[in-house]
Scaffold this active site. Sequence first.
Site, PDB file in Angstrom:
ATOM      1  CE  LYS A 182      69.152  34.874  36.827  1.00 16.03           C
ATOM      2  NZ  LYS A 182      68.557  35.470  38.023  1.00 16.03           N
TER       3      LYS A 182
HETATM    4  O1  G3P Z   1      68.687  37.890  40.302  1.00 16.22           O
HETATM    5  C1  G3P Z   1      69.986  38.280  40.346  1.00 16.22           C
HETATM    6  C2  G3P Z   1      70.251  39.624  41.010  1.00 16.22           C
HETATM    7  O2  G3P Z   1      69.307  40.564  40.621  1.00 16.22           O
HETATM    8  C3  G3P Z   1      70.537  39.581  42.462  1.00 16.22           C
HETATM    9  O3  G3P Z   1      70.578  40.827  43.074  1.00 16.22           O
HETATM   10  O4  G3P Z   1      70.720  42.296  45.058  1.00 16.22           O
HETATM   11  O5  G3P Z   1      71.137  39.807  45.307  1.00 16.22           O
HETATM   12  O6  G3P Z   1      72.801  41.273  44.179  1.00 16.22           O
HETATM   13  P1  G3P Z   1      71.338  41.054  44.468  1.00 16.22           P
END
Ligand code: G3P
Length: 217
Positions: free
Chosen positions: A83
Amino acid sequence: MKIFIDTADIAEIREAASLGLLDGVTTNPTLVAATGRPMRDVLAEICDLVDGPVSGEVLSTTHDEMLEEAHELAAIAPNIVVKIPLIAEGLRVVKELTAEGIRTNVTLCFSPIQALLAAKAGATYISPFVGRLDDVGHDGMDTVAQILEIYNNYEIDTEVLVASVRSPVHVLEALRLGADVATIPLKIIHQLIKHPLTDVGLKRFLEDAAKIPKGKR
Ligand code: G3P
């Protein structure tokens, strides 16, 4: 659409796998930090458990450091996807990793043009963060729709991985738009399973089942 789980928690991954719906895993530095364990150990354990792609994120931001980290991550297991953040140095790294045959997930994507640039660099996956766009008053799923439209217009192979999923509606919209993948926290996976009419119906069936006379077997 493939379903990935967005977590670095081994128990959560085991649970999702046991439900028969797990196609892969995404992690990020925040999720790994929450485990309190070294990144390498966590990713190695996840890769042992899951056959599908497992995204592990680089922790640096310069070209040379990201490239070195990417090689270390890719060496953990064949199903690791590296990533990389959507910054200029990141795109350079993606281009080089792609040439080496290492799969990448370009993360922190917030616009359709960013998604096009990641694809041009050779990204395997692009991760638009729909919840975080919604948080600042934009329509995250509209960004996904535009990315899919652009990728479709130019027959781009990069897979659209809907990330920052915060509700079952995000999942439904991702399915209707034809996104390739949604990465979903376990809490939302449980919300997808549950329906009040299922619970009410089951309760009634169980009550009626208790009234069925016991026959001889
Ligand atoms: O892994 C990246 C993403 O899914 C993060 O989600 O909820 O922290 O915005 P969030």
